[in-house]
Design a protein around this motif. Sequence first.
Motif, PDB file in Angstrom:
ATOM      1  N   ALA A 214       6.041  10.505   6.684  1.00 50.43           N
ATOM      2  CA  ALA A 214       5.883   9.183   6.070  1.00 50.43           C
ATOM      3  C   ALA A 214       6.195   9.245   4.572  1.00 50.43           C
ATOM      4  CB  ALA A 214       4.469   8.675   6.291  1.00 50.43           C
ATOM      5  N   VAL A 215       6.700   8.138   4.053  1.00 49.03           N
ATOM      6  CA  VAL A 215       6.972   8.032   2.618  1.00 49.03           C
ATOM      7  C   VAL A 215       5.791   7.347   1.932  1.00 49.03           C
ATOM      8  CG1 VAL A 215       9.459   7.891   3.072  1.00 49.03           C
ATOM      9  CG2 VAL A 215       8.119   5.790   2.788  1.00 49.03           C
ATOM     10  N   ALA A 216       5.764   7.445   0.601  1.00 50.22           N
ATOM     11  CA  ALA A 216       4.693   6.821  -0.181  1.00 50.22           C
ATOM     12  C   ALA A 216       5.286   5.895  -1.230  1.00 50.22           C
ATOM     13  CB  ALA A 216       3.836   7.888  -0.850  1.00 50.22           C
ATOM     14  N   LEU A 217       4.611   4.774  -1.443  1.00 51.17           N
ATOM     15  CA  LEU A 217       5.012   3.824  -2.479  1.00 51.17           C
ATOM     16  C   LEU A 217       4.100   3.995  -3.692  1.00 51.17           C
ATOM     17  CD1 LEU A 217       5.437   0.584  -0.337  1.00 51.17           C
ATOM     18  CD2 LEU A 217       7.240   2.151  -1.097  1.00 51.17           C
ATOM     19  N   THR A 218       4.703   4.032  -4.880  1.00 55.40           N
ATOM     20  CA  THR A 218       3.917   4.117  -6.116  1.00 55.40           C
ATOM     21  C   THR A 218       4.381   3.006  -7.061  1.00 55.40           C
ATOM     22  OG1 THR A 218       5.441   5.678  -7.206  1.00 55.40           O
ATOM     23  CG2 THR A 218       3.658   6.610  -5.866  1.00 55.40           C
ATOM     24  N   PHE A 219       3.433   2.416  -7.772  1.00 51.57           N
ATOM     25  CA  PHE A 219       3.735   1.328  -8.715  1.00 51.57           C
ATOM     26  C   PHE A 219       3.188   1.701 -10.093  1.00 51.57           C
ATOM     27  CE2 PHE A 219       3.864  -0.625  -4.553  1.00 51.57           C
ATOM     28  CZ  PHE A 219       4.947  -1.497  -4.629  1.00 51.57           C
ATOM     29  N   ASP A 220       4.060   1.684 -11.095  1.00 48.26           N
ATOM     30  CA  ASP A 220       3.707   2.135 -12.440  1.00 48.26           C
ATOM     31  C   ASP A 220       3.538   0.995 -13.439  1.00 48.26           C
ATOM     32  OD1 ASP A 220       4.102   4.628 -11.329  1.00 48.26           O
ATOM     33  OD2 ASP A 220       5.380   5.356 -12.956  1.00 48.26           O
ATOM     34  N   ASP A 221       2.811   1.327 -14.533  1.00 51.25           N
ATOM     35  CA  ASP A 221       2.727   0.565 -15.789  1.00 51.25           C
ATOM     36  C   ASP A 221       1.815  -0.653 -15.753  1.00 51.25           C
ATOM     37  OD1 ASP A 221       4.562   2.450 -16.493  1.00 51.25           O
ATOM     38  OD2 ASP A 221       6.231   1.064 -16.813  1.00 51.25           O
ATOM     39  N   GLY A 222       1.116  -0.888 -14.666  1.00 49.59           N
ATOM     40  CA  GLY A 222       0.155  -1.984 -14.616  1.00 49.59           C
ATOM     41  C   GLY A 222      -1.221  -1.495 -15.023  1.00 49.59           C
ATOM     42  N   PRO A 223      -2.241  -2.291 -14.694  1.00 51.50           N
ATOM     43  CA  PRO A 223      -2.149  -3.553 -13.961  1.00 51.50           C
ATOM     44  C   PRO A 223      -1.675  -4.696 -14.852  1.00 51.50           C
ATOM     45  CG  PRO A 223      -4.442  -3.088 -14.517  1.00 51.50           C
ATOM     46  CD  PRO A 223      -3.649  -1.899 -14.955  1.00 51.50           C
ATOM     47  N   ASP A 224      -0.899  -5.576 -14.243  1.00 51.60           N
ATOM     48  CA  ASP A 224      -0.349  -6.719 -14.953  1.00 51.60           C
ATOM     49  C   ASP A 224      -0.859  -7.995 -14.291  1.00 51.60           C
ATOM     50  OD1 ASP A 224       1.941  -8.920 -15.057  1.00 51.60           O
ATOM     51  OD2 ASP A 224       2.190  -7.615 -16.809  1.00 51.60           O
ATOM     52  N   PRO A 225      -1.389  -8.940 -15.081  1.00 42.96           N
ATOM     53  CA  PRO A 225      -1.992 -10.135 -14.470  1.00 42.96           C
ATOM     54  C   PRO A 225      -0.994 -11.022 -13.746  1.00 42.96           C
ATOM     55  CG  PRO A 225      -1.847 -10.371 -16.860  1.00 42.96           C
ATOM     56  CD  PRO A 225      -1.499  -8.949 -16.551  1.00 42.96           C
ATOM     57  N   ALA A 226       0.290 -10.932 -14.094  1.00 40.65           N
ATOM     58  CA  ALA A 226       1.284 -11.772 -13.432  1.00 40.65           C
ATOM     59  C   ALA A 226       1.803 -11.152 -12.148  1.00 40.65           C
ATOM     60  CB  ALA A 226       2.456 -12.044 -14.384  1.00 40.65           C
ATOM     61  N   TRP A 227       2.010  -9.823 -12.127  1.00 40.73           N
ATOM     62  CA  TRP A 227       2.719  -9.190 -11.022  1.00 40.73           C
ATOM     63  C   TRP A 227       1.855  -8.344 -10.107  1.00 40.73           C
ATOM     64  CZ3 TRP A 227       6.896 -11.711 -10.498  1.00 40.73           C
ATOM     65  CH2 TRP A 227       7.528 -12.256 -11.620  1.00 40.73           C
ATOM     66  N   THR A 228       0.823  -7.695 -10.628  1.00 39.85           N
ATOM     67  CA  THR A 228      -0.004  -6.840  -9.768  1.00 39.85           C
ATOM     68  C   THR A 228      -0.646  -7.624  -8.624  1.00 39.85           C
ATOM     69  OG1 THR A 228      -0.408  -5.326 -11.609  1.00 39.85           O
ATOM     70  CG2 THR A 228      -1.914  -5.189  -9.722  1.00 39.85           C
ATOM     71  N   PRO A 229      -1.227  -8.793  -8.865  1.00 49.39           N
ATOM     72  CA  PRO A 229      -1.797  -9.541  -7.726  1.00 49.39           C
ATOM     73  C   PRO A 229      -0.754  -9.876  -6.656  1.00 49.39           C
ATOM     74  CG  PRO A 229      -2.618 -10.429  -9.799  1.00 49.39           C
ATOM     75  CD  PRO A 229      -1.522  -9.480 -10.150  1.00 49.39           C
ATOM     76  N   LYS A 230       0.470 -10.191  -7.064  1.00 49.35           N
ATOM     77  CA  LYS A 230       1.510 -10.527  -6.095  1.00 49.35           C
ATOM     78  C   LYS A 230       1.948  -9.296  -5.303  1.00 49.35           C
ATOM     79  CE  LYS A 230       3.125 -14.374  -8.938  1.00 49.35           C
ATOM     80  NZ  LYS A 230       4.234 -14.915  -9.771  1.00 49.35           N
ATOM     81  N   VAL A 231       2.033  -8.156  -5.981  1.00 44.89           N
ATOM     82  CA  VAL A 231       2.357  -6.918  -5.265  1.00 44.89           C
ATOM     83  C   VAL A 231       1.252  -6.588  -4.274  1.00 44.89           C
ATOM     84  CG1 VAL A 231       2.659  -4.425  -5.524  1.00 44.89           C
ATOM     85  CG2 VAL A 231       3.838  -5.979  -7.081  1.00 44.89           C
ATOM     86  N   LEU A 232       0.012  -6.756  -4.687  1.00 46.65           N
ATOM     87  CA  LEU A 232      -1.108  -6.496  -3.779  1.00 46.65           C
ATOM     88  C   LEU A 232      -1.062  -7.434  -2.568  1.00 46.65           C
ATOM     89  CD1 LEU A 232      -3.959  -5.946  -6.398  1.00 46.65           C
ATOM     90  CD2 LEU A 232      -3.047  -4.231  -4.821  1.00 46.65           C
TER      91      LEU A 232
END
Length: 260
Positions: free
Chosen positions: A77-95
Amino acid sequence: MRSRALLAHLLGLLLVVTGCGGGRPDTTVAPAPSATLSPAPPPPAPKPTRVVRPKPPLRALPAKLPAGLKRTTGVRAVALTFDDGPDPAWTPKVLDRLRAAKVSATFCVVGTQVRRHPELVRRIVREGHQLCNHSWNHDLDLARRPAAQIRADLVRTDRAIRAAVPDAKVPFYRQPGGRWTPEVVAVAKQLGMRSLHWTVDPRDWARPTAPAIEKRVHRAARPGAIVLLHDGGGNRAATLAACRRLIADLSGRYGVAQLR
């Protein structure tokens, strides 16, 4: 009478010659008074010498990545990683997107952003995702600084995370820009964190289009890949748009799992 007149005349001449008479002005010039000189001002006090200690030179980066980095998941299996947040505009949408796809990811958070948005860190943990220390303010030269500064930076970020989520687990550290040195790997290990690198970088930080991100991930992904994406640091509309098809593609080919 003539004798008396003669005597008076002679006496007058004598007075004129000796200057005892009042008819001749006194031409004696009085000496000019000496000029009064004011004392010279004292010289200015010397300014205190400021001791400027030279900053230690920045350490050179190694020509290749040091040992000790986690670069694959260790499974298919592969893993997804998200950098440089949390950001109030984009982190909730990614979640929201991850929740809809029923997959978990690792969020590499920046300390200053954690301090500003602790509620987002709590949501990340509450929804079953993983946390990764990504330095205090994304200093790209952090790895080149003295080990004491590196340690202070990581500790400060870790404290901000735990202020938001006191019992949070932070098993990984990711170096800004992937600029690793053996010293960074050693400091992270001393603090109980594994150094997390990546396998696939679609360069979404340069803001390509969503189809470009999808294509790059599809071509570069292999079993066990760690995919680098971003939920902070600017406009992440393209990354968000790419996530739907990207996650479906990776889930179908390899599966998506949380890092261990």
